[in-house]
Design a protein around this motif. Structure first.
Motif, PDB file in Angstrom:
ATOM      1  N   ASP A   1      -0.254   6.090   1.148  1.00  0.00           N
ATOM      2  CA  ASP A   1      -0.548   4.755   0.845  1.00  0.00           C
ATOM      3  C   ASP A   1       0.290   4.828  -0.750  1.00  0.00           C
ATOM      4  N   ILE A   2       0.545   3.682  -1.077  1.00  0.00           N
ATOM      5  CA  ILE A   2       1.080   3.529  -2.391  1.00  0.00           C
ATOM      6  C   ILE A   2       0.377   2.120  -2.965  1.00  0.00           C
ATOM      7  N   GLY A   3      -0.511   2.401  -4.052  1.00  0.00           N
ATOM      8  CA  GLY A   3      -1.129   1.546  -4.525  1.00  0.00           C
ATOM      9  C   GLY A   3      -2.028   0.567  -3.312  1.00  0.00           C
ATOM     10  N   PRO A   4      -1.834  -0.713  -3.101  1.00  0.00           N
ATOM     11  CA  PRO A   4      -2.691  -1.300  -2.150  1.00  0.00           C
ATOM     12  C   PRO A   4      -1.915  -1.515  -1.011  1.00  0.00           C
ATOM     13  N   PHE A   5      -0.690  -0.792  -0.695  1.00  0.00           N
ATOM     14  CA  PHE A   5       0.051  -0.925   0.454  1.00  0.00           C
ATOM     15  C   PHE A   5      -0.138   0.381   1.509  1.00  0.00           C
ATOM     16  N   ARG A   6      -0.544   0.123   2.627  1.00  0.00           N
ATOM     17  CA  ARG A   6      -0.339   1.263   3.574  1.00  0.00           C
ATOM     18  C   ARG A   6       1.110   1.310   4.066  1.00  0.00           C
ATOM     19  N   THR A   7       1.638   2.333   4.027  1.00  0.00           N
ATOM     20  CA  THR A   7       3.233   2.514   4.203  1.00  0.00           C
ATOM     21  C   THR A   7       3.234   3.217   5.309  1.00  0.00           C
ATOM     22  N   ASP A   8       3.916   2.753   6.116  1.00  0.00           N
ATOM     23  CA  ASP A   8       4.267   3.530   7.445  1.00  0.00           C
ATOM     24  C   ASP A   8       5.842   3.729   7.734  1.00  0.00           C
ATOM     25  N   THR A   9       6.422   4.803   8.083  1.00  0.00           N
ATOM     26  CA  THR A   9       7.803   4.926   8.005  1.00  0.00           C
ATOM     27  C   THR A   9       8.443   5.495   9.304  1.00  0.00           C
ATOM     28  N   TRP A  10       9.656   5.024   9.751  1.00  0.00           N
ATOM     29  CA  TRP A  10      10.358   5.383  11.114  1.00  0.00           C
ATOM     30  C   TRP A  10      11.739   6.212  10.435  1.00  0.00           C
TER      31      TRP A  10
END
Length: 249
Positions: A122-131
């Motif tokens: 998570d970054i602040g209000p963002f769920r962050t998925d990465t590939w």
């Protein structure tokens, strides 16, 4: 969610176009994604440097991260420095930029969070998925999710089935499109075309496509046309100052 384009030029900036740089905002949180060459002046047209809450970098090429240095200088060397800036980056991707100054000079200006492409956080209000997407150096495709919107960003990538996974159902796909119709053979595993970006957007059923990282001098109208042949929803080309509201159906 709102996206403001700071730049969308590949490789080096031009007189009218900065390199990759995007400001993503939601719920009062400002996330700077890929502060490439010449993006800081574009950012300053919108906000002061202390208005940025975090930085997220897709990979270590300077056209995606070089302006992290002047951003940190502006924050760390001012009369009243703001709190340390969280910087999220694949392992080692920011090393060269951070080494431009002696370590103690900007040590209090940032807090480094390194990740492996494939991680979720998570970054602040963002769920962050990465590939992990194919490029000349390790590159993280990024999917930012809020309760009402999804933004998918390829960073720089070549063809991969993971582009479809990254983009599936996104409200906006921000896709690298270095070339229009064909990538030179030596670079073909590591870069996309506008035509391919349109095909991925169509197959992933995204709501909107934005082309970015065009090679300097590329005709944006030709890139737009190539993408639109495959993707029938709205297509934009990243230009400084362009603002897009990213919202779900």
């Amino acid at each position: 969610m709102r996206l403001t384009v700071l730049g969308g030029c590949g490789a080096w900036p031009t007189a009218v176009q900065a390199c990759s740089g995007y400001l993503v905002e939601h719920a009062g949180f400002r996330l700077l994604v890929d502060p490439g060459y010449a993006t800081l002046p574009r950012l300053l047209a919108h906000h002061t440097v202390d208005a940025i809450d975090a930085v997220l970098i897709s990979h270590g090429h300077p056209d995606h991260c070089a302006d992290l240095n002047p951003l940190l200088r502006a924050r760390g060397l001012g009369d009243t420095p703001p709190p340390s800036l969280p910087v999220y980056t694949p392992h080692g991707a920011a090393d060269a930029v951070l080494a431009l100054d002696r370590p103690s000079m900007l040590a209090e200006a940032f807090h480094l969070h390194e990740f492996q492409p494939g991680d979720r956080f998570d970054i602040g209000p963002f769920r962050t998925d990465t590939w992990l997407l194919p490029h000349f150096v390790p590159n993280a495709g990024i999917r930012l999710t809020t309760p009402d919107a999804v933004l998918a960003y390829t960073g720089d990538t070549g063809p991969s089935p993971d582009v479809l996974r990254l983009a599936q159902g996104a409200d906006l796909l921000l896709s690298e499109a270095t070339y229009i119709h064909e990538v030179p053979v030596a670079d073909a595993p590591y870069l996309l075309t506008a035509r391919l970006a349109g095909q991925y957007a169509s197959r992933a059923d995204v709501g909107r496509l934005m082309l970015t990282h065009l090679w300097p001098g590329t005709d944006p109208r030709a890139a737009h046309e190539a993408a639109a042949q495959a993707f029938r929803q709205p297509v934009d080309v990243a230009t400084p100052g362009l603002v897009i509201g990213v919202a779900g159906a």
